[in-house]
Write a protein that holds these residues in place. Structure first.
Motif, PDB file in Angstrom:
ATOM      1  N   LEU A  96      -2.628   1.623 -32.725  1.00  0.00           N
ATOM      2  CA  LEU A  96      -3.354   2.899 -32.775  1.00  0.00           C
ATOM      3  C   LEU A  96      -2.481   3.997 -32.193  1.00  0.00           C
ATOM      4  O   LEU A  96      -2.275   4.065 -30.981  1.00  0.00           O
ATOM      5  N   LYS A  97      -1.988   4.881 -33.052  1.00  0.00           N
ATOM      6  CA  LYS A  97      -1.145   5.975 -32.560  1.00  0.00           C
ATOM      7  C   LYS A  97      -1.995   7.072 -31.943  1.00  0.00           C
ATOM      8  O   LYS A  97      -3.121   7.320 -32.387  1.00  0.00           O
ATOM      9  N   ARG A  98      -1.428   7.705 -30.945  1.00  0.00           N
ATOM     10  CA  ARG A  98      -2.104   8.837 -30.309  1.00  0.00           C
ATOM     11  C   ARG A  98      -1.949  10.070 -31.188  1.00  0.00           C
ATOM     12  O   ARG A  98      -0.856  10.356 -31.675  1.00  0.00           O
ATOM     13  N   GLY A  99      -3.012  10.812 -31.379  1.00  0.00           N
ATOM     14  CA  GLY A  99      -2.935  12.061 -32.125  1.00  0.00           C
ATOM     15  C   GLY A  99      -2.057  13.070 -31.409  1.00  0.00           C
ATOM     16  O   GLY A  99      -1.952  13.056 -30.178  1.00  0.00           O
ATOM     17  N   ALA A 100      -1.454  13.965 -32.161  1.00  0.00           N
ATOM     18  CA  ALA A 100      -0.498  14.912 -31.588  1.00  0.00           C
ATOM     19  C   ALA A 100      -1.158  15.878 -30.612  1.00  0.00           C
ATOM     20  O   ALA A 100      -0.480  16.498 -29.806  1.00  0.00           O
ATOM     21  N   ALA A 101      -2.473  16.024 -30.701  1.00  0.00           N
ATOM     22  CA  ALA A 101      -3.161  16.918 -29.766  1.00  0.00           C
ATOM     23  C   ALA A 101      -4.279  16.192 -29.041  1.00  0.00           C
ATOM     24  O   ALA A 101      -5.203  16.816 -28.530  1.00  0.00           O
ATOM     25  N   ALA A 102      -4.175  14.886 -28.980  1.00  0.00           N
ATOM     26  CA  ALA A 102      -5.244  14.115 -28.349  1.00  0.00           C
ATOM     27  C   ALA A 102      -5.001  13.961 -26.858  1.00  0.00           C
ATOM     28  O   ALA A 102      -3.905  13.593 -26.431  1.00  0.00           O
ATOM     29  N   ARG A 103      -6.030  14.225 -26.077  1.00  0.00           N
ATOM     30  CA  ARG A 103      -5.957  13.892 -24.656  1.00  0.00           C
ATOM     31  C   ARG A 103      -6.034  12.371 -24.523  1.00  0.00           C
ATOM     32  O   ARG A 103      -6.566  11.686 -25.400  1.00  0.00           O
ATOM     33  N   ILE A 104      -5.517  11.872 -23.424  1.00  0.00           N
ATOM     34  CA  ILE A 104      -5.512  10.422 -23.211  1.00  0.00           C
ATOM     35  C   ILE A 104      -6.930   9.875 -23.338  1.00  0.00           C
ATOM     36  O   ILE A 104      -7.161   8.813 -23.919  1.00  0.00           O
ATOM     37  N   GLU A 105      -7.891  10.608 -22.819  1.00  0.00           N
ATOM     38  CA  GLU A 105      -9.266  10.137 -22.886  1.00  0.00           C
ATOM     39  C   GLU A 105      -9.752   9.965 -24.326  1.00  0.00           C
ATOM     40  O   GLU A 105     -10.446   9.003 -24.654  1.00  0.00           O
ATOM     41  N   GLU A 106      -9.373  10.883 -25.190  1.00  0.00           N
ATOM     42  CA  GLU A 106      -9.793  10.791 -26.589  1.00  0.00           C
ATOM     43  C   GLU A 106      -9.102   9.628 -27.304  1.00  0.00           C
ATOM     44  O   GLU A 106      -9.674   8.988 -28.185  1.00  0.00           O
ATOM     45  N   TRP A 107      -7.863   9.402 -26.907  1.00  0.00           N
ATOM     46  CA  TRP A 107      -7.102   8.281 -27.478  1.00  0.00           C
ATOM     47  C   TRP A 107      -7.813   6.965 -27.116  1.00  0.00           C
ATOM     48  O   TRP A 107      -8.045   6.114 -27.974  1.00  0.00           O
ATOM     49  N   LEU A 108      -8.201   6.855 -25.865  1.00  0.00           N
ATOM     50  CA  LEU A 108      -8.904   5.647 -25.441  1.00  0.00           C
ATOM     51  C   LEU A 108     -10.285   5.555 -26.098  1.00  0.00           C
ATOM     52  O   LEU A 108     -10.768   4.457 -26.386  1.00  0.00           O
ATOM     53  N   MET A 109     -10.911   6.691 -26.361  1.00  0.00           N
ATOM     54  CA  MET A 109     -12.197   6.657 -27.061  1.00  0.00           C
ATOM     55  C   MET A 109     -12.012   6.182 -28.504  1.00  0.00           C
ATOM     56  O   MET A 109     -12.894   5.528 -29.069  1.00  0.00           O
ATOM     57  N   ALA A 110     -10.885   6.534 -29.116  1.00  0.00           N
ATOM     58  CA  ALA A 110     -10.615   6.036 -30.473  1.00  0.00           C
ATOM     59  C   ALA A 110     -10.445   4.519 -30.426  1.00  0.00           C
ATOM     60  O   ALA A 110     -10.939   3.795 -31.304  1.00  0.00           O
ATOM     61  N   ALA A 111      -9.779   4.021 -29.383  1.00  0.00           N
ATOM     62  CA  ALA A 111      -9.658   2.569 -29.215  1.00  0.00           C
ATOM     63  C   ALA A 111     -11.027   1.947 -28.972  1.00  0.00           C
ATOM     64  O   ALA A 111     -11.320   0.836 -29.436  1.00  0.00           O
ATOM     65  N   GLU A 112     -11.876   2.687 -28.261  1.00  0.00           N
ATOM     66  CA  GLU A 112     -13.241   2.207 -28.014  1.00  0.00           C
ATOM     67  C   GLU A 112     -13.997   2.022 -29.335  1.00  0.00           C
ATOM     68  O   GLU A 112     -14.757   1.065 -29.498  1.00  0.00           O
ATOM     69  N   ASP A 115       6.722   5.213 -29.806  1.00  0.00           N
ATOM     70  CA  ASP A 115       7.449   5.512 -31.041  1.00  0.00           C
ATOM     71  C   ASP A 115       8.410   6.662 -30.755  1.00  0.00           C
ATOM     72  O   ASP A 115       8.017   7.832 -30.815  1.00  0.00           O
ATOM     73  N   PRO A 116       9.665   6.347 -30.422  1.00  0.00           N
ATOM     74  CA  PRO A 116      10.603   7.421 -30.062  1.00  0.00           C
ATOM     75  C   PRO A 116      11.092   8.182 -31.284  1.00  0.00           C
ATOM     76  O   PRO A 116      11.649   9.271 -31.144  1.00  0.00           O
ATOM     77  N   SER A 117      10.884   7.640 -32.474  1.00  0.00           N
ATOM     78  CA  SER A 117      11.370   8.311 -33.689  1.00  0.00           C
ATOM     79  C   SER A 117      10.544   9.564 -33.966  1.00  0.00           C
ATOM     80  O   SER A 117      11.088  10.652 -34.178  1.00  0.00           O
ATOM     81  N   HIS A 118       9.213   9.427 -33.981  1.00  0.00           N
ATOM     82  CA  HIS A 118       8.379  10.602 -34.211  1.00  0.00           C
ATOM     83  C   HIS A 118       8.346  11.513 -32.990  1.00  0.00           C
ATOM     84  O   HIS A 118       8.193  12.720 -33.119  1.00  0.00           O
ATOM     85  N   ALA A 119       8.464  10.931 -31.816  1.00  0.00           N
ATOM     86  CA  ALA A 119       8.383  11.746 -30.602  1.00  0.00           C
ATOM     87  C   ALA A 119       9.494  12.790 -30.562  1.00  0.00           C
ATOM     88  O   ALA A 119       9.290  13.906 -30.102  1.00  0.00           O
ATOM     89  N   THR A 120      10.675  12.401 -31.049  1.00  0.00           N
ATOM     90  CA  THR A 120      11.796  13.340 -30.969  1.00  0.00           C
ATOM     91  C   THR A 120      12.086  13.964 -32.324  1.00  0.00           C
ATOM     92  O   THR A 120      12.400  15.138 -32.414  1.00  0.00           O
ATOM     93  N   GLY A 121      12.028  13.144 -33.375  1.00  0.00           N
ATOM     94  CA  GLY A 121      12.255  13.675 -34.718  1.00  0.00           C
ATOM     95  C   GLY A 121      13.712  13.811 -35.087  1.00  0.00           C
ATOM     96  O   GLY A 121      14.027  14.305 -36.168  1.00  0.00           O
ATOM     97  N   GLU A 161       2.033   5.583 -28.037  1.00  0.00           N
ATOM     98  CA  GLU A 161       2.344   6.989 -27.704  1.00  0.00           C
ATOM     99  C   GLU A 161       3.477   7.447 -28.612  1.00  0.00           C
ATOM    100  O   GLU A 161       4.514   6.789 -28.694  1.00  0.00           O
ATOM    101  N   ARG A 162       3.312   8.587 -29.282  1.00  0.00           N
ATOM    102  CA  ARG A 162       4.334   9.049 -30.248  1.00  0.00           C
ATOM    103  C   ARG A 162       4.632  10.537 -30.113  1.00  0.00           C
ATOM    104  O   ARG A 162       5.145  11.143 -31.036  1.00  0.00           O
ATOM    105  N   GLY A 163       4.321  11.067 -28.919  1.00  0.00           N
ATOM    106  CA  GLY A 163       4.660  12.469 -28.696  1.00  0.00           C
ATOM    107  C   GLY A 163       3.465  13.373 -28.966  1.00  0.00           C
ATOM    108  O   GLY A 163       2.671  13.113 -29.859  1.00  0.00           O
ATOM    109  N   ILE A 164       3.365  14.413 -28.173  1.00  0.00           N
ATOM    110  CA  ILE A 164       2.277  15.379 -28.345  1.00  0.00           C
ATOM    111  C   ILE A 164       2.870  16.724 -28.723  1.00  0.00           C
ATOM    112  O   ILE A 164       4.060  16.978 -28.547  1.00  0.00           O
ATOM    113  N   ARG A 165       2.027  17.570 -29.245  1.00  0.00           N
ATOM    114  CA  ARG A 165       2.489  18.888 -29.676  1.00  0.00           C
ATOM    115  C   ARG A 165       2.472  19.853 -28.503  1.00  0.00           C
ATOM    116  O   ARG A 165       1.456  20.011 -27.826  1.00  0.00           O
TER     117      ARG A 165
END
Lengths: 337, 337, 337, 337
Positions: free
Chosen positions: B205-221, B268-274, B235-239
Motif C-alpha cells: 500500500l503506497k502512501r498518497g503524495a498528500a496523505a498524512r500518516i494517519e490517513e495512510w494507516l486508515m487506508a490500511a485499516e 520506494d526511492p525511485s518515485h521519491a526522488t524521480g 513510503e514513496r515521497g510526499i509533495r
C-alpha cells in the motif's frame, strides 16, 4: 523543449544527444552564449523531459509546451457553457448548487432541497456513495440515496448531481443523476475518468487536495479525450501546512484556470474551509474572484448530520449567502443563475 | 475527546452540550481552571470532532483516540511479518523488490528480472496497468504484461507484484500475481481498498503524495477491515514546495509508522526522488532509518524505457545498491533477505 | 493541557507524572474511560507540551490554551482601529495602500503616488531597503529612497509606509515614515520585532510564507508585548506545491484571524500572486472575504521597474480595482476609506 | 532564457520583444516549430523572467541559468573543506557537533559538553540567544551563556558554535565562538547574512523551513559574496502538511546540494523530527545518504531543559548514535571525524 548543455560536454555526447532527439522527431537549433550553450528542440510533446535530462552532457531540460490540448484556450478560445438539463453553467452566470453532504432520508433531503430551491439554487447535490477516511464511518445509502435525490429533484424541478466512486455504478447511476461528480480523492483515478468520460454526460471534476493546476487540467483532458466535453472544474481547497482550516482554498486558481482553459470553474467553500462560519466569507471571495458558481453543503439540521455536519450551512445561512451573491453579481457584471 | 468551553458559555449552552454528548454515549468530567473550563469526554470514537466544535459555547475540541484500530500497535504489539510465497517481509530483514516501471516486452522483463535476481532481489515488480498523468502516454500492456511478468517470475523462482487500478481486474490478476500493489493515487480509492482487502492476499500500500500518516494507516485499516492482514506499507515521497526532486521522501515516517503500527514499511526511492542519481543515497538512508525493504525501478536500458526511464537504475547501479545494503545490514542488526 | 496515558502505564510512572505537573503549578483531574485514561491539567501555559510528551507512560499531550494573549479577542473583544496619521484602518472601512515595490527616483515615486492618490489610496508604500533573494539584485536606494517617499507623501497629503530590515535603521527611519512594515522573511526575526515594537508606532506585519496563523499572531504578540498596539496584519500568500503562482493566497486566513484577534487584516495581492493579471480578481476576492484593506504594488511604467515589475499594476489597472471595490463596499456594508 | 511566443503574436509585438531583450544585452535566436515559436536568448542573468513574461505576445518564459555562482560546482568543482579551529568538516569525514539547545548553567553545559566529547563530538553547540516563537518563553542567557560555552569548549579542547540573531552582537560574539550559526528563521535575513559574511569566519547556515534548495544556496551566495567561504550548509527539515513530526527532513536535499555546490552539508535531526526517539533513525539515515556531519541537541537531564527538552538526547542515546555512525562509516568509505 530546451536542453541546457554542460559546459564540458564532449563532441561525442553532443552528437549522441542530437541523434537521440532527431530520432524522436525533433528539430534542433543550437544557441551558444558566453556562459552556456543550449539546444532548442521543437517537435512532438510526448517525450518525458526527465528522459533527456539523464543523458550524458545534459545539465537541465526545460519543457515548453503545456501537456493539455483539448481543455486549453488555444484549442478552443471561447468559454464552454455546460448544460445540465435546463441549467447552463458558465458564461456570465453565477450558479448555486446545494444540498446535504450525504442523503440520509426522504425527509432530510426534501427539506434541504426546499431550502436550496427557495434560496435560488439551480441544482441539487446529495451524496449516496461517500468516500470516508474511516472504514467505520457512515458510507452512504447507496442506490436508495439516489432514488431519494432524484425524487427531490423532480419534485422541485431541479437537476441533480451525485458523486461516483466506482465505474461499476455508472450505468445504474445514469438512471438517477443529471450530472456526475468526481471527488478530490479520485481526481487521478484514471480508470474512473475514462469510464465517466465515456458516458458523455456533464461532470463536476474536483481538484485533488495535492494536485497542481496542470494535473487537474490533465484529469479533465482524460474526460474529454474519452468523450465528454461537458466538464465543470471545481476548486475545493488544497492541502497546506496550515491547520486552522481543513484545506486552504487556492483562490488564484480561479483566474489561472480561466486563462488556461475554456471550461467553467466553480468553488466548494464547504470542503475548502471545513467549518461553517468560514464558508460564507470564502464563498463570497470566490465569486468576487471570478468563480462561475458554488457547490455548498447545507442541512436542515446540521447537528444531526451523519457526515460533515460541521461544515454544512443552516438553511438561513444559505439564504444569506445567496442574497449576498445576488447583490454582488451586478458589481461583477454577472447574473445569479 | 476534550472540549474547551468558551469563557462566557451560558448555563443553558452547557446543559445542551452535556446532554448532546451523553446522548451519544459519552461520560463527561468537568475541569475548571483559572483561565479555562474543559469537559473531558470519554466514550465511543465515532463522533466527528468538528460536529461538537460547532455547538454554541464550544471553543475547541481535541480528539484523544487514534482513529485506527486493527493496524495499531495497541491492537497487536508484535511485528507483522508478511509472507509472499516463500518470501517474508519484516522482522529484521531488508527485502529488495525490483523490476521495470512498466512491462514492455518479454526480453525487457526477462533482462530486468535477471538483473534483479542476480543482485539479490526477492520479488519482481512490473507494471501492466499504468496510471499516467496524460491520457496520451503509454498506459501499459494490460493482461499481456501480467503474463510476461508471471513468466519471468516463474523462470527466476521469484514471486511477483503488480499494481491494480480497478476492482474489475482483481479476479483476472489473481491468476498472475503473488501480491497486489495499490498506487499512491489510489490510496484513498476506498472502493478499490475494499475489493483488494476482500481478496485476502498480500498488498503493498503506497502512501498518497498528500496523505498524512494517519490517513495512510486508515487506508490500511480499510484493507484489514475487509479481510487482509498481509499489508506492506510503502513510503514513496510526499509533495512539498521543493521542485528539484519529484517528491520529498518523508524519512521520519519510517520510525513514526513503526511505532504506531505493527505492519512492515518499505520505501520506494525511485518515485521519491524521480531522478536516477539520487536513488542510491536516498535508498541507503531509508534502510539506515529502519525500512524493512525497498522497491526499486530498474531497466536493462533506461534510455529506451516507455515510462519513468529517468528514475530507473541501470543493472550495475542496482547491484551496487544491493552490495551497499549488504554491508549496511550488520550495522543495523539486520540481514539482507 | 490534556495528557493521554498509555494503557499500560505503571503506578510509579503515574505518580511521577502527577508530581512533575503539580510541581509546575498544574491542577490534575483524572478521567478513566473504557479504552483510555486521561489527565486533565489546568495551570500556567508556559510548559512546552513536548516536554510532557516524552515522559514515561505518556501517549500524547494536547495543548488547550492558545499561546497568544494580548492580540486575542478574549483579551480585547472589540476591533482595534489603527491610526496612521489621519487614516484609520479597520472598523468597517476598506483602505487602499499603494505605491511602487521600490522607490527608484523622484519622478517615478511622484507619478506612482499621484496615480495612487487619484484612485483613492489613503497611504503610500515604497521600498527603500529591499530584501532580495539574490545578492546581485537591486537592493534599494536606502535613506535617499525614504527622503523621496516622504516628499511624495507630503506633497500628496498621504502618510507613508516602508519596510524596515534592520533594527539599526529604526531611529533614522522614524524621521521619514508614518508606519513601519515588517516583511514576510522577517516575520520571525524576533530581535527586529522587539525593536520595532519598542518604537510604539504603527506597523504592518506580513505573514511569513510558511507561517501558520498561530505563529503569525505570536509575532504580533511580540510587537504588542514590546510596546505597540497599532498593528495591521497582512496576509500575502503562503508557499504551497502549486507553481503557477508565486504564492497561494490563504483567503480563509482572513475570517480565521478576525475571529481569533481584534487586529485589522489587510491583503497583499501583488506578492500573493506574483503576476499582474491575477492581482485584480484575487484582490476583489480578498475584500469580499472581509479584508480591511489592500496593499498593492503599482508603477507608472512596470516594464522599466527595477524590482517586481511583473506584479506591479499599471495606473489604469489600479483605478479599475479601486472602482470595483467602491462598487463592492455597499454589498459588504463597508465603505472605501 | 527561453521565451515561448503566443501563436498569434503580431509582428509589432515580436519586434518590441526583440528590441527589449537586445536593449538589455541579450542575443536572440528564433526557433519555429509546427506548434510553437520560441526565442532563445542568451545574455546577462540579472533580468527577472517575470518581467519578460508580462510583455505582450509572450506565453511563457523559462530561465536557463542557475542564479548562484560562487557556491556552485561549476565555479569550484572540488569539495570545500571548512576548518573550525583544528576541526575539518567535509571531504570524507562525518563530524558530530553536539550540545544543549540553550546554555542554562555552567554545570549543565559542562555535563553536556563532557557527554558530547566522550562520545566523539568534534565541536560543541550551545544557544545563548534563542529565537522563540513566544515572547514569554526563555530567550537565552545572552553573553553570559557565551562565556559558559567558551569555557566548556576550552576545558574540553573543542571549538564552539552558537547562533547569532542580530548583527549588533557580532563583534562581541567573535570573542567567544569559533563558528557562527544562522538559524532557519533568519536564513533570509539578508542584513544579517551580509554582516556575518563580512566577518570572514566559519558559518553554519541552516535551511529555512520553507526555503527551496535554490534559495538556501542563494543565502550561502550572500555570505560568500560578502566575504566568507567557510560555509557549512545544514538541512534541518522543511514544513509540510504532516503533523506527526515537527518538520519533515528533506533527505534528498543532501545529494542534490552536493551535486549543485561544493560546500559541505550537515543535518540537524533534532529540529527535523522534534521528538527524541525519532532522532537516532533519522540521523543514521542522513549519514547514510551522504551528510558530512550532524548537529545534535543533547542534555544531561532533558526533563529539566529550559527549551526543546523533548528533542534533546540523553547522553547515553548520543553515545549509541555515535557508535552506530562509527560502524556505518566504513560502509560509506568515510571516517568519523
Amino acid at each position: 523543449m530546451v536542453i541546457v548543455l554542460n559546459q564540458h560536454i564532449s563532441p561525442d555526447q553532443k552528437r549522441f544527444l542530437r541523434d537521440f532527439l532527431q530520432g524522436r522527431g525533433y528539430q534542433i537549433r543550437e544557441i551558444t552564449g558566453e556562459e552556456e550553450t543550449i539546444f532548442g528542440a521543437v517537435g512532438p510533446s510526448t517525450l518525458d523531459v526527465r528522459e533527456v535530462e539523464v543523458l550524458p552532457g545534459v545539465q537541465r531540460v526545460v519543457p515548453l509546451t503545456k501537456p493539455f490540448k483539448l481543455v486549453s484556450r488555444e484549442f478552443k478560445p471561447e468559454d464552454t457553457v455546460v448544460s445540465v438539463g435546463p441549467v447552463r453553467i458558465g458564461a456570465g452566470r453565477v450558479s448555486l448548487i446545494a444540498g446535504p453532504c450525504a442523503v440520509e432520508s426522504e425527509d432530510q433531503m426534501m427539506r434541504a432541497g426546499e431550502a436550496a430551491a427557495d434560496a435560488g439554487a439551480v441544482m441539487l447535490r446529495g451524496g449516496a456513495f461517500k468516500p470516508r477516511t474511516s472504514p467505520y464511518a457512515f458510507q452512504g445509502l447507496g442506490e436508495r440515496g439516489l432514488e431519494i435525490l432524484k425524487k427531490a429533484g423532480e419534485s422541485l424541478g431541479l437537476p441533480v448531481v451525485s458523486e461516483v466512486v466506482s465505474a461499476e455504478h455508472l450505468t445504474m447511476m445514469r438512471g438517477y443523476v443529471d450530472c456526475f461528480q468526481i471527488g478530490a480523492r479520485n481526481m487521478q483515478n484514471f480508470e474512473l475518468l475514462k469510464s465517466v468520460g465515456g458516458m458523455g454526460m456533464p461532470v463536476i471534476l474536483k481538484r485533488g487536495a495535492a494536485a497542481r493546476i496542470e494535473e487537474w487540467l490533465m484529469a479533465a483532458e482524460y474526460l474529454m479525450a474519452h468523450g465528454t466535453d461537458q466538464i465543470i472544474l471545481c476548486e475545493r481547497g488544497i492541502r497546506t501546512f496550515e491547520t486552522y482550516t481543513r484545506n486552504s482554498l487556492d483562490i488564484s486558481s480561479i483566474p489561472v484556470v480561466k486563462k488556461l482553459s475554456h471550461l467553467p470553474v466553480i468553488v466548494d467553500p464547504s470542503h475548502a474551509t471545513g467549518i461553517r462560519d468560514k464558508v460564507l466569507p470564502v464563498a463570497l471571495g470566490a465569486v468576487a474572484a471570478g468563480a462561475d458558481g458554488l457547490i455548498v453543503e447545507i442541512h436542515p439540521n446540521p447537528e444531526e448530520a451523519l457526515s460533515d455536519g460541521a461544515q454544512s450551512l443552516y438553511p438561513e445561512q444559505f439564504e444569506k449567502l445567496s442574497g449576498d451573491i445576488q447583490a454582488l453579481c451586478p458589481v461583477l457584471g454577472k447574473e445569479l443563475n
